[in-house]
Design a protein around this motif. Structure first.
Motif, PDB file in Angstrom:
ATOM      1  N   HIS A  28       0.848  -1.189   0.000  1.00 13.74           N
ATOM      2  CA  HIS A  28       0.000   0.000   0.000  1.00 13.74           C
ATOM      3  C   HIS A  28       0.884   1.240   0.000  1.00 13.74           C
ATOM      4  N   ARG A  29       0.421   2.262  -0.686  1.00 13.55           N
ATOM      5  CA  ARG A  29       1.196   3.501  -0.788  1.00 13.55           C
ATOM      6  C   ARG A  29       1.344   4.157   0.587  1.00 13.55           C
ATOM      7  N   SER A  30       2.566   4.566   0.902  1.00 14.44           N
ATOM      8  CA  SER A  30       2.832   5.277   2.148  1.00 14.44           C
ATOM      9  C   SER A  30       3.011   6.760   1.832  1.00 14.44           C
ATOM     10  N   ASP A  44       1.431  -4.920   4.911  1.00 14.03           N
ATOM     11  CA  ASP A  44       0.771  -4.739   6.207  1.00 14.03           C
ATOM     12  C   ASP A  44       1.713  -4.957   7.390  1.00 14.03           C
ATOM     13  N   THR A  45       2.764  -5.751   7.211  1.00 10.26           N
ATOM     14  CA  THR A  45       3.706  -6.012   8.309  1.00 10.26           C
ATOM     15  C   THR A  45       4.760  -4.920   8.435  1.00 10.26           C
ATOM     16  N   GLY A  46       4.968  -4.144   7.357  1.00 12.52           N
ATOM     17  CA  GLY A  46       6.020  -3.134   7.342  1.00 12.52           C
ATOM     18  C   GLY A  46       7.376  -3.683   6.946  1.00 12.52           C
ATOM     19  N   MET A  60      13.468  -2.439  -4.409  1.00 14.44           N
ATOM     20  CA  MET A  60      13.193  -2.920  -3.063  1.00 14.44           C
ATOM     21  C   MET A  60      14.018  -2.112  -2.061  1.00 14.44           C
ATOM     22  N   ILE A  61      13.442  -1.903  -0.875  1.00 16.16           N
ATOM     23  CA  ILE A  61      14.088  -1.130   0.183  1.00 16.16           C
ATOM     24  C   ILE A  61      14.208  -2.006   1.411  1.00 16.16           C
ATOM     25  N   ALA A  62      15.402  -2.085   1.965  1.00 12.90           N
ATOM     26  CA  ALA A  62      15.618  -2.886   3.174  1.00 12.90           C
ATOM     27  C   ALA A  62      14.921  -2.229   4.359  1.00 12.90           C
ATOM     28  N   SER A  63      14.208  -3.041   5.144  1.00 14.31           N
ATOM     29  CA  SER A  63      13.527  -2.524   6.328  1.00 14.31           C
ATOM     30  C   SER A  63      14.240  -2.929   7.610  1.00 14.31           C
TER      31      SER A  63
END
Length: 79
Positions: A28-30, A44-46, A60-63
């Motif tokens: 989902h767009r942040s 949904d998990t972040g 892709m972005i590392a969280s």
């Protein structure tokens, strides 16, 4: 024309030995933008985060630490 509010990220199984088919994650767009200036989309998990351009190019972005980011990911708009 604006970008979709939600996307399916498609992770192909062909690049992983012993797996077949596709893995899908809806993001989902942040309110954030990524290093390329495009919106960041989050599941949904972040944990799954991706910058998606207006041409559906995915970065892709590392969280978190020690994540191995997949190289080939496709984005499909969700209606």
């Amino acid at each position: 024309m604006g970008q979709a509010k939600d996307y399916e990220l498609v992770f192909g199984g062909a690049d992983r030995p012993g797996s077949a088919g596709e893995d899908l994650v809806v993001v989902h767009r942040s309110d954030r933008t990524g290093p390329g200036g495009h919106p960041v989309y989050v599941d949904d998990t972040g944990i799954v985060q991706a910058e998606i351009s207006d041409r559906s190019e995915v970065r892709m972005i590392a969280s978190g630490g020690h994540q191995q980011l997949p190289a080939a990911v496709q984005a499909r708009p969700v209606d």
